[in-house]
Design a protein around this motif. Structure first.
Motif, PDB file in Angstrom:
ATOM      1  N   PHE A  58       0.817  -1.215   0.000  1.00 18.08           N
ATOM      2  CA  PHE A  58       0.000   0.000   0.000  1.00 18.08           C
ATOM      3  C   PHE A  58       0.853   1.267   0.000  1.00 18.08           C
ATOM      4  CE2 PHE A  58      -2.661  -3.424   1.426  1.00 18.08           C
ATOM      5  CZ  PHE A  58      -3.737  -3.258   0.574  1.00 18.08           C
ATOM      6  N   HIS A  61      -0.411   4.620  -0.944  1.00 20.11           N
ATOM      7  CA  HIS A  61      -1.357   5.236  -0.004  1.00 20.11           C
ATOM      8  C   HIS A  61      -0.653   5.768   1.249  1.00 20.11           C
ATOM      9  CE1 HIS A  61      -4.762   3.865  -2.340  1.00 20.11           C
ATOM     10  NE2 HIS A  61      -4.244   2.658  -2.356  1.00 20.11           N
ATOM     11  N   GLN A  69      -3.422   6.270   3.850  1.00 16.48           N
ATOM     12  CA  GLN A  69      -4.755   6.721   3.449  1.00 16.48           C
ATOM     13  C   GLN A  69      -5.657   5.492   3.393  1.00 16.48           C
ATOM     14  OE1 GLN A  69      -5.914   9.786   2.687  1.00 16.48           O
ATOM     15  NE2 GLN A  69      -7.928   9.008   2.188  1.00 16.48           N
ATOM     16  N   SER A  71      -8.509   3.059   2.148  1.00 18.81           N
ATOM     17  CA  SER A  71      -9.072   2.849   0.814  1.00 18.81           C
ATOM     18  C   SER A  71      -9.879   1.563   0.815  1.00 18.81           C
ATOM     19  CB  SER A  71      -7.948   2.744  -0.231  1.00 18.81           C
ATOM     20  OG  SER A  71      -7.186   1.573  -0.013  1.00 18.81           O
ATOM     21  N   ALA A  72     -10.749   1.453  -0.171  1.00 15.08           N
ATOM     22  CA  ALA A  72     -11.527   0.220  -0.316  1.00 15.08           C
ATOM     23  C   ALA A  72     -10.584  -0.959  -0.537  1.00 15.08           C
ATOM     24  CB  ALA A  72     -12.510   0.355  -1.473  1.00 15.08           C
ATOM     25  N   ARG A  73      -9.505  -0.742  -1.294  1.00 10.18           N
ATOM     26  CA  ARG A  73      -8.544  -1.815  -1.568  1.00 10.18           C
ATOM     27  C   ARG A  73      -7.878  -2.306  -0.281  1.00 10.18           C
ATOM     28  NH1 ARG A  73      -3.290  -0.564  -3.529  1.00 10.18           N
ATOM     29  NH2 ARG A  73      -2.172  -2.507  -3.505  1.00 10.18           N
ATOM     30  N   PRO A  96     -12.999   5.023   4.940  1.00 12.61           N
ATOM     31  CA  PRO A  96     -12.119   5.795   4.064  1.00 12.61           C
ATOM     32  C   PRO A  96     -12.679   7.199   3.867  1.00 12.61           C
ATOM     33  CG  PRO A  96     -13.034   3.878   2.910  1.00 12.61           C
ATOM     34  CD  PRO A  96     -13.640   3.924   4.281  1.00 12.61           C
ATOM     35  N   ARG A  99      -9.935  11.923  -0.541  1.00 10.92           N
ATOM     36  CA  ARG A  99      -8.588  12.498  -0.427  1.00 10.92           C
ATOM     37  C   ARG A  99      -8.644  13.971  -0.003  1.00 10.92           C
ATOM     38  NH1 ARG A  99      -3.887  10.336  -0.170  1.00 10.92           N
ATOM     39  NH2 ARG A  99      -2.139  11.558  -0.816  1.00 10.92           N
ATOM     40  N   HIS A 102      -9.652  14.176   3.586  1.00 11.06           N
ATOM     41  CA  HIS A 102      -8.553  13.750   4.451  1.00 11.06           C
ATOM     42  C   HIS A 102      -7.502  14.854   4.563  1.00 11.06           C
ATOM     43  CE1 HIS A 102      -5.183  11.722   6.138  1.00 11.06           C
ATOM     44  NE2 HIS A 102      -4.469  12.051   5.084  1.00 11.06           N
TER      45      HIS A 102
END
Length: 120
Positions: A58, A61, A69, A71-73, A96, A99, A102
């Protein structure tokens, strides 16, 4: 043990490693340095090499250090690994943020921290 920590209302996720059997001890240490409430959203079996794999997986991210960050992933990978290890599903909100949302939240936190810090 690999742990995942996040604010209850979303925001950055800390992916870390602790040799303690109880990740709540690590959460308490991190919480003492955070101006925001933090929650332990998941723990996985693993060592520092496994933690490094999560960090590399990741890397795009990564916000700073071990903070990422959400994330769905990331949520999907974490849920899949919890299932693979036959561990309980995500126990926290794992929300999440967009961006821009955040970045605005981080700017607000940093500004607040520096506003209350006295430089001698």
């Amino acid at each position: 043990m690999i742990y995942f920590i996040q604010c209850p209302d979303g925001g950055p996720v800390k992916i870390g490693y602790t040799s303690h059997l109880d990740a709540r001890e690590r959460l308490a240490a991190i919480q003492a340095c955070s101006p925001l409430k933090l929650v332990l959203i998941a723990t996985l079996e693993g060592d520092t090499r496994a933690e490094s794999r999560w960090h590399r997986q990741f890397a795009e991210h990564r916000l700073h250090g071990e903070w990422f960050q959400p994330s769905a992933r990331l949520a999907e990978a974490l849920s899949a690994e919890l299932a693979r290890q036959e561990l309980p599903p995500l126990s926290g909100p794992f929300l999440p943020l967009a961006r821009d949302e955040h970045q605005a939240a981080v700017r607000e936190i940093v500004a607040s921290a520096f506003a209350t810090h006295t430089v001698l």
